[in-house]
Design a protein around this motif. Structure first.
Motif, PDB file in Angstrom:
ATOM      1  N   GLU A   1       0.688  -1.027  -0.008  1.00  0.00           N
ATOM      2  CA  GLU A   1       0.104  -0.010   0.220  1.00  0.00           C
ATOM      3  C   GLU A   1       0.941   1.235  -0.186  1.00  0.00           C
ATOM      4  OE1 GLU A   1      -3.537   2.358   2.508  1.00  0.00           O
ATOM      5  OE2 GLU A   1      -2.765   0.411   3.487  1.00  0.00           O
TER       6      GLU A   1
ATOM      7  N   THR B   1      -5.916   0.907   5.126  1.00  0.00           N
ATOM      8  CA  THR B   1      -5.469  -0.500   5.559  1.00  0.00           C
ATOM      9  C   THR B   1      -6.644  -0.970   6.203  1.00  0.00           C
ATOM     10  OG1 THR B   1      -3.200   0.792   5.919  1.00  0.00           O
ATOM     11  CG2 THR B   1      -3.475  -1.523   6.613  1.00  0.00           C
TER      12      THR B   1
ATOM     13  N   GLY C   1       2.559  -0.868   4.316  1.00  0.00           N
ATOM     14  CA  GLY C   1       2.087   0.295   3.958  1.00  0.00           C
ATOM     15  C   GLY C   1       3.516   1.154   4.195  1.00  0.00           C
TER      16      GLY C   1
ATOM     17  N   SER D   1       0.245   4.834   2.788  1.00  0.00           N
ATOM     18  CA  SER D   1      -0.675   4.279   3.771  1.00  0.00           C
ATOM     19  C   SER D   1      -1.263   5.346   4.856  1.00  0.00           C
ATOM     20  CB  SER D   1      -0.309   3.203   4.460  1.00  0.00           C
ATOM     21  OG  SER D   1       0.972   3.583   5.123  1.00  0.00           O
TER      22      SER D   1
END
Length: 273
Positions: free
Chosen positions: A47, A56, A70, A50
Protein backbone atom coordinates in the motif's frame (compact mmCIF):
# COMPACT_ATOMS: atom_id res chain seq x y z
CA UNK A 1 26.71 20.58 6.94
CA UNK A 2 23.77 19.44 4.81
CA UNK A 3 20.39 21.01 5.43
CA UNK A 4 17.36 18.86 6.14
CA UNK A 5 14.97 18.91 3.19
CA UNK A 6 11.54 20.08 4.33
CA UNK A 7 8.59 17.77 3.73
CA UNK A 8 6.42 18.77 0.78
CA UNK A 9 3.32 20.72 1.66
CA UNK A 10 0.18 18.62 2.15
CA UNK A 11 -3.04 20.56 1.60
CA UNK A 12 -4.94 18.70 4.34
CA UNK A 13 -2.24 18.99 7.00
CA UNK A 14 -1.23 16.41 9.60
CA UNK A 15 -3.10 17.68 12.66
CA UNK A 16 -5.23 15.32 14.74
CA UNK A 17 -8.57 16.53 13.34
CA UNK A 18 -7.34 15.70 9.84
CA UNK A 19 -6.09 12.29 10.94
CA UNK A 20 -9.58 11.47 12.20
CA UNK A 21 -11.17 12.89 9.04
CA UNK A 22 -9.15 10.43 6.95
CA UNK A 23 -10.73 7.53 8.82
CA UNK A 24 -14.18 9.07 8.42
CA UNK A 25 -13.56 9.60 4.71
CA UNK A 26 -12.56 5.98 4.26
CA UNK A 27 -15.82 4.79 5.83
CA UNK A 28 -18.06 7.24 3.92
CA UNK A 29 -16.61 6.32 0.52
CA UNK A 30 -15.91 2.65 1.27
CA UNK A 31 -18.59 1.01 -0.87
CA UNK A 32 -18.12 2.98 -4.12
CA UNK A 33 -14.38 2.27 -3.95
CA UNK A 34 -14.27 -1.34 -2.82
CA UNK A 35 -17.15 -2.66 -4.90
CA UNK A 36 -14.62 -2.55 -7.76
CA UNK A 37 -11.63 -4.02 -5.91
CA UNK A 38 -10.90 -7.72 -5.58
CA UNK A 39 -7.73 -8.78 -3.79
CA UNK A 40 -8.99 -12.29 -3.03
CA UNK A 41 -6.13 -13.82 -5.03
CA UNK A 42 -3.48 -11.51 -3.51
CA UNK A 43 -1.44 -12.55 -0.47
CA UNK A 44 1.23 -9.86 0.03
CA UNK A 45 -0.10 -6.34 -0.65
CA UNK A 46 1.92 -3.14 -0.99
CA UNK A 47 0.00 0.00 0.00
CA UNK A 48 1.56 3.26 -1.17
CA UNK A 49 0.72 6.34 0.91
CA UNK A 50 -0.83 4.37 3.77
CA UNK A 51 -1.28 7.49 5.92
CA UNK A 52 -3.03 6.82 9.22
CA UNK A 53 -4.07 3.32 8.12
CA UNK A 54 -7.64 4.28 7.23
CA UNK A 55 -7.66 2.26 4.00
CA UNK A 56 -5.46 -0.44 5.56
CA UNK A 57 -8.20 -1.06 8.09
CA UNK A 58 -10.82 -1.54 5.37
CA UNK A 59 -8.54 -3.72 3.26
CA UNK A 60 -7.99 -6.10 6.18
CA UNK A 61 -11.70 -6.12 7.01
CA UNK A 62 -12.61 -7.08 3.45
CA UNK A 63 -9.62 -9.30 2.75
CA UNK A 64 -8.50 -10.68 6.15
CA UNK A 65 -6.02 -13.07 4.54
CA UNK A 66 -3.80 -10.20 3.38
CA UNK A 67 -0.39 -9.27 4.76
CA UNK A 68 0.03 -5.53 4.07
CA UNK A 69 3.14 -3.40 3.89
CA UNK A 70 2.23 0.29 4.09
CA UNK A 71 4.69 2.87 2.78
CA UNK A 72 4.26 6.42 4.12
CA UNK A 73 6.46 9.53 3.89
CA UNK A 74 5.30 11.33 7.04
CA UNK A 75 6.34 9.88 10.42
CA UNK A 76 3.36 11.45 12.23
CA UNK A 77 1.00 9.47 10.01
CA UNK A 78 2.85 6.23 10.71
CA UNK A 79 2.65 6.82 14.46
CA UNK A 80 -1.11 7.34 14.18
CA UNK A 81 -1.48 4.30 11.89
CA UNK A 82 0.28 2.06 14.41
CA UNK A 83 -1.92 3.45 17.18
CA UNK A 84 -5.05 2.76 15.11
CA UNK A 85 -3.96 -0.80 14.30
CA UNK A 86 -3.26 -1.50 17.97
CA UNK A 87 -6.75 -0.29 18.93
CA UNK A 88 -8.20 -2.62 16.32
CA UNK A 89 -6.17 -5.58 17.56
CA UNK A 90 -4.24 -5.84 14.29
CA UNK A 91 -0.68 -7.01 14.84
CA UNK A 92 2.58 -6.83 12.91
CA UNK A 93 1.88 -10.28 11.49
CA UNK A 94 -0.82 -8.56 9.37
CA UNK A 95 0.56 -5.08 8.71
CA UNK A 96 3.91 -3.31 8.71
CA UNK A 97 4.47 0.40 8.10
CA UNK A 98 7.66 1.67 6.47
CA UNK A 99 8.73 5.32 6.24
CA UNK A 100 10.02 5.94 2.71
CA UNK A 101 9.71 8.28 -0.23
CA UNK A 102 7.46 6.48 -2.71
CA UNK A 103 9.38 7.97 -5.63
CA UNK A 104 12.54 6.12 -4.54
CA UNK A 105 11.43 2.87 -2.93
CA UNK A 106 13.89 0.42 -1.37
CA UNK A 107 11.85 -2.58 -0.21
CA UNK A 108 13.02 -5.97 1.09
CA UNK A 109 10.66 -8.12 -0.98
CA UNK A 110 8.28 -8.36 -3.94
CA UNK A 111 4.50 -8.25 -3.68
CA UNK A 112 1.68 -9.82 -5.68
CA UNK A 113 -0.59 -6.78 -5.34
CA UNK A 114 -0.47 -3.00 -4.87
CA UNK A 115 -2.99 -0.43 -3.69
CA UNK A 116 -2.95 3.37 -4.03
CA UNK A 117 -5.85 5.58 -2.92
CA UNK A 118 -5.99 9.41 -2.86
CA UNK A 119 -2.18 9.65 -3.07
CA UNK A 120 -1.09 10.51 -6.62
CA UNK A 121 -3.06 13.77 -6.44
CA UNK A 122 -0.39 15.01 -4.01
CA UNK A 123 2.62 13.91 -6.11
CA UNK A 124 4.28 16.26 -8.60
CA UNK A 125 5.48 13.35 -10.78
CA UNK A 126 3.19 10.34 -10.29
CA UNK A 127 5.00 8.33 -12.96
CA UNK A 128 8.04 8.27 -10.66
CA UNK A 129 5.92 6.56 -8.00
CA UNK A 130 4.49 4.01 -10.42
CA UNK A 131 7.92 3.23 -11.89
CA UNK A 132 9.53 3.10 -8.44
CA UNK A 133 6.92 0.58 -7.31
CA UNK A 134 7.14 -1.74 -10.31
CA UNK A 135 10.45 -3.55 -9.50
CA UNK A 136 8.93 -4.62 -6.18
CA UNK A 137 5.90 -6.25 -7.80
CA UNK A 138 5.89 -9.84 -9.00
CA UNK A 139 5.13 -10.45 -12.66
CA UNK A 140 1.35 -10.30 -13.05
CA UNK A 141 0.82 -8.51 -9.71
CA UNK A 142 -2.56 -6.78 -9.51
CA UNK A 143 -2.56 -3.00 -9.05
CA UNK A 144 -5.59 -0.97 -7.92
CA UNK A 145 -5.55 2.85 -7.93
CA UNK A 146 -8.30 5.29 -6.93
CA UNK A 147 -7.84 8.99 -7.64
CA UNK A 148 -9.62 12.33 -7.67
CA UNK A 149 -11.17 14.18 -10.60
CA UNK A 150 -12.10 17.40 -8.81
CA UNK A 151 -13.47 19.33 -11.77
CA UNK A 152 -16.50 17.00 -11.67
CA UNK A 153 -17.70 18.44 -8.34
CA UNK A 154 -21.12 20.10 -8.73
CA UNK A 155 -23.97 21.09 -6.47
CA UNK A 156 -27.49 22.23 -7.16
CA UNK A 157 -28.21 24.97 -6.48
CA UNK A 158 -24.77 26.29 -7.38
CA UNK A 159 -23.41 28.33 -4.47
CA UNK A 160 -20.80 30.97 -5.28
CA UNK A 161 -19.22 30.72 -1.82
CA UNK A 162 -18.61 26.99 -2.36
CA UNK A 163 -17.34 27.13 -5.93
CA UNK A 164 -15.10 30.14 -5.26
CA UNK A 165 -13.48 28.35 -2.34
CA UNK A 166 -13.23 25.06 -4.29
CA UNK A 167 -11.43 26.85 -7.13
CA UNK A 168 -8.89 28.39 -4.74
CA UNK A 169 -8.46 25.04 -2.97
CA UNK A 170 -7.66 23.23 -6.22
CA UNK A 171 -5.43 25.98 -7.59
CA UNK A 172 -3.40 25.85 -4.39
CA UNK A 173 -2.99 22.10 -4.69
CA UNK A 174 -1.55 22.64 -8.18
CA UNK A 175 0.77 25.37 -6.86
CA UNK A 176 2.33 22.96 -4.31
CA UNK A 177 2.93 20.28 -6.92
CA UNK A 178 -0.28 18.29 -6.85
CA UNK A 179 -2.88 17.51 -9.50
CA UNK A 180 -6.57 17.58 -8.47
CA UNK A 181 -7.51 16.12 -11.89
CA UNK A 182 -5.00 13.25 -11.87
CA UNK A 183 -7.70 10.60 -12.03
CA UNK A 184 -8.39 11.49 -15.66
CA UNK A 185 -4.78 10.62 -16.54
CA UNK A 186 -4.49 7.27 -14.78
CA UNK A 187 -4.60 5.26 -18.00
CA UNK A 188 -1.76 7.20 -19.60
CA UNK A 189 0.30 7.26 -16.39
CA UNK A 190 0.08 3.49 -15.99
CA UNK A 191 0.88 2.85 -19.64
CA UNK A 192 3.90 5.16 -19.52
CA UNK A 193 5.09 3.32 -16.40
CA UNK A 194 4.99 -0.07 -18.13
CA UNK A 195 1.84 -1.66 -16.69
CA UNK A 196 -0.48 -3.88 -18.74
CA UNK A 197 -4.18 -4.76 -19.07
CA UNK A 198 -5.19 -1.31 -17.85
CA UNK A 199 -8.89 -0.91 -17.09
CA UNK A 200 -10.52 2.37 -16.01
CA UNK A 201 -13.81 3.01 -14.26
CA UNK A 202 -15.63 6.18 -13.18
CA UNK A 203 -17.45 6.02 -9.84
CA UNK A 204 -18.75 8.48 -7.30
CA UNK A 205 -21.91 10.21 -6.10
CA UNK A 206 -25.07 11.56 -7.70
CA UNK A 207 -27.26 12.24 -4.69
CA UNK A 208 -30.65 13.96 -4.61
CA UNK A 209 -34.00 13.81 -2.79
CA UNK A 210 -34.23 10.05 -3.39
CA UNK A 211 -31.49 9.34 -0.85
CA UNK A 212 -31.74 12.09 1.80
CA UNK A 213 -29.65 10.50 4.54
CA UNK A 214 -26.73 9.54 2.31
CA UNK A 215 -26.82 13.00 0.78
CA UNK A 216 -26.62 14.64 4.22
CA UNK A 217 -23.72 12.38 5.18
CA UNK A 218 -21.76 13.18 2.03
CA UNK A 219 -22.41 16.94 2.21
CA UNK A 220 -21.09 16.91 5.80
CA UNK A 221 -18.08 14.85 4.82
CA UNK A 222 -17.32 17.11 1.83
CA UNK A 223 -17.57 20.25 3.97
CA UNK A 224 -14.99 18.70 6.31
CA UNK A 225 -12.78 17.78 3.36
CA UNK A 226 -12.83 21.34 2.04
CA UNK A 227 -12.32 22.73 5.55
CA UNK A 228 -9.22 20.57 6.01
CA UNK A 229 -7.42 22.81 3.53
CA UNK A 230 -8.43 26.02 5.33
CA UNK A 231 -5.46 26.32 7.73
CA UNK A 232 -2.91 26.34 4.89
CA UNK A 233 -5.07 28.53 2.65
CA UNK A 234 -5.45 31.03 5.49
CA UNK A 235 -1.73 30.87 6.29
CA UNK A 236 -0.91 31.60 2.64
CA UNK A 237 -3.38 34.50 2.57
CA UNK A 238 -5.41 32.89 -0.21
CA UNK A 239 -8.73 32.95 1.66
CA UNK A 240 -10.21 34.90 4.55
CA UNK A 241 -11.93 33.56 7.66
CA UNK A 242 -15.18 34.90 6.17
CA UNK A 243 -14.71 32.91 2.96
CA UNK A 244 -14.17 29.73 4.97
CA UNK A 245 -17.24 30.41 7.11
CA UNK A 246 -19.38 31.29 4.05
CA UNK A 247 -18.37 28.04 2.35
CA UNK A 248 -19.19 25.99 5.43
CA UNK A 249 -22.57 27.66 5.93
CA UNK A 250 -23.46 27.19 2.24
CA UNK A 251 -22.60 23.48 2.47
CA UNK A 252 -24.79 23.16 5.57
CA UNK A 253 -27.70 24.84 3.76
CA UNK A 254 -27.39 22.47 0.82
CA UNK A 255 -27.15 19.53 3.19
CA UNK A 256 -30.51 20.47 4.72
CA UNK A 257 -32.24 21.47 1.47
CA UNK A 258 -34.50 18.57 0.32
CA UNK A 259 -34.09 19.36 -3.39
CA UNK A 260 -30.32 19.90 -3.38
CA UNK A 261 -28.02 17.73 -5.49
CA UNK A 262 -24.48 16.51 -4.81
CA UNK A 263 -22.40 15.22 -7.72
CA UNK A 264 -18.78 14.04 -7.88
CA UNK A 265 -16.82 11.43 -9.84
CA UNK A 266 -13.52 9.77 -9.04
CA UNK A 267 -11.54 7.44 -11.29
CA UNK A 268 -10.35 3.91 -10.55
CA UNK A 269 -7.78 1.89 -12.43
CA UNK A 270 -6.87 -1.77 -12.39
CA UNK A 271 -3.65 -2.88 -14.06
CA UNK A 272 -1.05 -5.65 -13.88
CA UNK A 273 2.71 -5.50 -13.48
Amino acid sequence: MSQEIPAPKYIHGYHEVEQERLREQAMVIENPIYDFIDFSSVTELLEIGSGVGAQTEILLKRFPHLKITGVEYESKQIEKAKENMTKLGIGQDKVEFIQQDATALQLPQKYDGAFICWVLEHISDPVRVLKSMKPFLKTGAKVSITEVFNSTFYTYPVKEAIMEYWTIYNQYQVSIGGDPQVGARLGDLLQESGYEQIDLRSEGFHLDSRMPQEKKTVFTYWKNLMSSGAPLLLEEGLVTEKQVKDMQEAMDKLRDLPQSVFYYRFIQATAFA
